[in-house]
Design a protein around this motif. Structure first.
Motif, PDB file in Angstrom:
ATOM      1  N   PHE A 113       2.420  12.082 -12.148  1.00 34.96           N
ATOM      2  CA  PHE A 113       2.918  10.704 -12.222  1.00 34.96           C
ATOM      3  C   PHE A 113       2.935  10.044 -10.847  1.00 34.96           C
ATOM      4  N   LEU A 114       3.047  10.845  -9.786  1.00 35.93           N
ATOM      5  CA  LEU A 114       3.040  10.277  -8.429  1.00 35.93           C
ATOM      6  C   LEU A 114       1.718   9.574  -8.151  1.00 35.93           C
ATOM      7  N   ARG A 115       0.626  10.204  -8.561  1.00 33.14           N
ATOM      8  CA  ARG A 115      -0.697   9.597  -8.374  1.00 33.14           C
ATOM      9  C   ARG A 115      -0.856   8.385  -9.259  1.00 33.14           C
ATOM     10  N   LYS A 157     -11.208   3.117  -2.896  1.00 36.80           N
ATOM     11  CA  LYS A 157     -11.879   3.990  -1.927  1.00 36.80           C
ATOM     12  C   LYS A 157     -12.090   5.362  -2.570  1.00 36.80           C
ATOM     13  N   ALA A 158     -12.845   5.372  -3.657  1.00 37.67           N
ATOM     14  CA  ALA A 158     -13.000   6.588  -4.451  1.00 37.67           C
ATOM     15  C   ALA A 158     -13.739   7.688  -3.691  1.00 37.67           C
ATOM     16  N   ARG A 159     -14.619   7.308  -2.770  1.00 36.85           N
ATOM     17  CA  ARG A 159     -15.340   8.335  -2.011  1.00 36.85           C
ATOM     18  C   ARG A 159     -14.390   9.136  -1.137  1.00 36.85           C
ATOM     19  N   HIS A 160     -13.442   8.447  -0.528  1.00 39.96           N
ATOM     20  CA  HIS A 160     -12.455   9.159   0.282  1.00 39.96           C
ATOM     21  C   HIS A 160     -11.553  10.017  -0.594  1.00 39.96           C
ATOM     22  N   ALA A 161     -11.233   9.523  -1.790  1.00 36.48           N
ATOM     23  CA  ALA A 161     -10.446  10.326  -2.732  1.00 36.48           C
ATOM     24  C   ALA A 161     -11.220  11.586  -3.118  1.00 36.48           C
ATOM     25  N   ALA A 201       3.500  18.969   0.692  1.00 39.45           N
ATOM     26  CA  ALA A 201       2.150  18.492   1.019  1.00 39.45           C
ATOM     27  C   ALA A 201       1.385  18.134  -0.243  1.00 39.45           C
ATOM     28  N   ALA A 202       1.503  18.970  -1.282  1.00 35.38           N
ATOM     29  CA  ALA A 202       0.792  18.704  -2.542  1.00 35.38           C
ATOM     30  C   ALA A 202       1.272  17.403  -3.167  1.00 35.38           C
ATOM     31  N   MET A 203       2.572  17.156  -3.138  1.00 31.76           N
ATOM     32  CA  MET A 203       3.128  15.920  -3.696  1.00 31.76           C
ATOM     33  C   MET A 203       2.676  14.706  -2.882  1.00 31.76           C
ATOM     34  N   LEU A 204       2.676  14.840  -1.564  1.00 31.62           N
ATOM     35  CA  LEU A 204       2.204  13.739  -0.713  1.00 31.62           C
ATOM     36  C   LEU A 204       0.737  13.427  -0.981  1.00 31.62           C
ATOM     37  N   THR A 205      -0.069  14.456  -1.177  1.00 31.77           N
ATOM     38  CA  THR A 205      -1.499  14.256  -1.436  1.00 31.77           C
ATOM     39  C   THR A 205      -1.717  13.479  -2.724  1.00 31.77           C
ATOM     40  N   LEU A 206      -0.886  13.731  -3.739  1.00 33.48           N
ATOM     41  CA  LEU A 206      -0.987  12.962  -4.983  1.00 33.48           C
ATOM     42  C   LEU A 206      -0.776  11.477  -4.723  1.00 33.48           C
ATOM     43  N   VAL A 207       0.211  11.151  -3.893  1.00 34.20           N
ATOM     44  CA  VAL A 207       0.471   9.749  -3.554  1.00 34.20           C
ATOM     45  C   VAL A 207      -0.710   9.149  -2.806  1.00 34.20           C
ATOM     46  N   MET A 208      -1.258   9.919  -1.862  1.00 34.79           N
ATOM     47  CA  MET A 208      -2.369   9.389  -1.072  1.00 34.79           C
ATOM     48  C   MET A 208      -3.640   9.230  -1.902  1.00 34.79           C
ATOM     49  N   LEU A 209      -3.831  10.111  -2.871  1.00 32.44           N
ATOM     50  CA  LEU A 209      -4.930   9.903  -3.821  1.00 32.44           C
ATOM     51  C   LEU A 209      -4.732   8.608  -4.595  1.00 32.44           C
ATOM     52  N   ALA A 221      -3.198  17.095   3.222  1.00 36.04           N
ATOM     53  CA  ALA A 221      -2.188  16.036   3.372  1.00 36.04           C
ATOM     54  C   ALA A 221      -2.403  15.290   4.685  1.00 36.04           C
ATOM     55  N   GLY A 222      -2.733  16.032   5.735  1.00 36.86           N
ATOM     56  CA  GLY A 222      -3.020  15.380   7.019  1.00 36.86           C
ATOM     57  C   GLY A 222      -4.260  14.515   6.948  1.00 36.86           C
ATOM     58  N   LEU A 223      -5.313  15.016   6.281  1.00 33.98           N
ATOM     59  CA  LEU A 223      -6.544  14.243   6.124  1.00 33.98           C
ATOM     60  C   LEU A 223      -6.288  12.995   5.285  1.00 33.98           C
ATOM     61  N   GLY A 224      -5.515  13.152   4.223  1.00 39.07           N
ATOM     62  CA  GLY A 224      -5.182  12.009   3.379  1.00 39.07           C
ATOM     63  C   GLY A 224      -4.399  10.959   4.140  1.00 39.07           C
TER      64      GLY A 224
END
Length: 438
Positions: A67-69, A160-164, A144-152, A205-208
């Motif tokens: 749901f975060l994403r 920016k689907a390519r970056h995703a 980190a996993a939860m943060l990555t969902l938000v950044m996706l 997470a850092g890359l995102g």
């Protein structure tokens, strides 16, 4: 709305979002196979069992946090359409704060989770010990996993689907490299597998964060102050999507549980056939992601006509994918079953129920697409309510009334459930005029 409003550019724009996500949907499981193969070549099968069991537990919890994403994508897409960079930053900040709190909560509660796992899963002493070690290490990657969902969600909302895609593939690729170094190189077996994944989650997470900071022009002074009212609104949005996800997974789990009363052979055959749903999602999810971003952008622009155009474009391609899947399953379904299993009894049983799988894409693609539409307009309450209606008013009654049909009754209930979701969503979409942006 006239069909002439739809141009070749609309289709290209839709695919610019959909295709990278389809690629990432395909690449992640393939890299996961490499990951499993590395563990599988250790001398004792207990290591593979521990990692598989532990990963199942962790993945289930992370899957519920999707749901975060979803909520982030819709809100970012709307702010993107409105060209409101301040709102985009606020959504990211609120989502990241929510994700961090949730991730730290999962980490803090992990000691209480393991006893629950052993109530559900049967595991011997050594297997239980190795699985517990894997899970405890993995949860250090939860924030980190939860943060990555938000950044996706941010990247998809900004189209920016390519970056995703890069983010999804990078997570899995780093995990594989970590497995090679820690499991094969340093002989760390289960501990190495868990540490490799945690490392991959934090690096991703850092890359995102780097990607998001680039697209939102983030600097320290740009971060807004935390707002209780905004966080409350985000909690409500996420709560509704979470309940919707719980209901969906409960219905799928109930199908397996119900099949267990008919015998192990039916459980195995259904497990094979349910893999076809994974194949369906590869394409239909890509179209749904496009609907989230493009219809959300239309809402932000308050352009109702554009919203209806994007609905027609996405609906067209969702239908095309559905028909293609139905044809592939009809022509090559038996061969696909034989790729998944080589047990003769399971193959023979799965073939009996294959026609249901052929029909399923045609019945289910509506709900995949409308999920994307509802996320794009942030209609989370409607998502929850339509899911509840399909589950309680259609799935459970059909499941109960069709018991005499045996396993055919299970597939009838699932088919009716998928169709009911799409019908309910279409009715709400029209009734509430969700694409009428004032």
């Amino acid at each position: 709305m006239q069909a002439s409003l739809i141009t070749k550019k609309h289709h290209k724009t839709m695919f610019a979002i959909a295709l990278p996500m389809v690629v990432s949907n395909i690449a992640a499981p393939l890299l996961g196979l490499v990951d499993t193969a590395i563990i599988g070549h250790l001398p004792d099968a207990i290591y593979l069992s521990a990692v598989a069991l532990g990963a199942m537990v962790v993945s289930f919890i992370y899957l519920l946090a999707v749901f975060l994403r979803m909520s982030t994508t819709g809100l970012i897409a709307q702010a993107f359409g409105a060209q409101d960079i301040k709102a985009q930053r606020q959504v990211f900040f609120d989502g990241a704060l929510f994700a961090l709190v949730l991730g730290l909560g999962v980490l803090a509660l992990s000691p209480f989770l393991l006893p629950l796992v052993w109530h559900v899963v049967e595991a011997s002493g050594p297997l239980q010990e190795l699985t517990a070690r894997y899970i405890q290490i993995r949860f250090w990657g939860a924030p980190a996993a939860m943060l990555t969902l938000v950044m996706l969600g941010v990247l998809l909302g900004l189209q920016k689907a390519r970056h995703a895609m890069i983010l999804v593939i990078a997570t899995n690729a780093i995990n594989v490299v970590g497995d090679v170094v820690l499991i094969i190189g340093l002989d760390m077996n289960v501990t190495g597998a868990a540490l490799a994944t945690v490392l991959a989650e934090w690096v991703s997470a850092g890359l995102g964060l780097y990607f998001v900071a680039q697209h939102l022009g983030l600097r320290r002074k740009d971060f807004p102050k935390a707002s209780l009212s905004r966080l409350r609104a985000m909690f409500q949005l996420n709560r509704d999507i979470f309940i919707r996800s719980i209901l969906l997974h409960a219905c799928m789990a109930l199908m397996t549980i119900w099949a267990s009363y008919q015998g192990q052979l039916y459980v195995a055959a259904n497990a094979v056939l349910l893999q076809f749903l994974t194949l369906i999602s590869l394409g239909l999810d890509g179209v749904a992601y496009s609907a989230e971003a493009l219809i959300g952008e239309s809402k932000g622009k308050k352009d109702s006509q554009a919203g209806r155009v994007w609905l027609r474009v996405c609906l067209f391609w969702s239908g095309v994918f559905a028909v293609a899947y139905a044809l592939v399953f009809a022509l090559f379904g038996s061969a696909i079953i034989q790729l998944i299993t080589d047990i003769p009894e399971v193959i023979a049983t799965a073939r009996v129920y294959l026609p249901w799988v052929v029909l399923l894409p045609l019945l289910a693609h509506w709900s995949y697409l409308f999920d994307g539409v509802f996320i794009g307009v942030s209609a989370s309450t409607a998502m929850r309510n339509t899911m509840a209606t399909a589950a309680f008013c259609v799935y459970l009654p059909v499941l109960w009334l069709s018991q005499e049909l045996g396993n055919h009754g299970l597939w009838l209930a699932l088919s009716c459930f998928m169709l009911a979701r799409g019908v309910a969503q279409a009715w709400v979409l029209k009734r509430r005029q969700l694409l009428q942006f004032a």
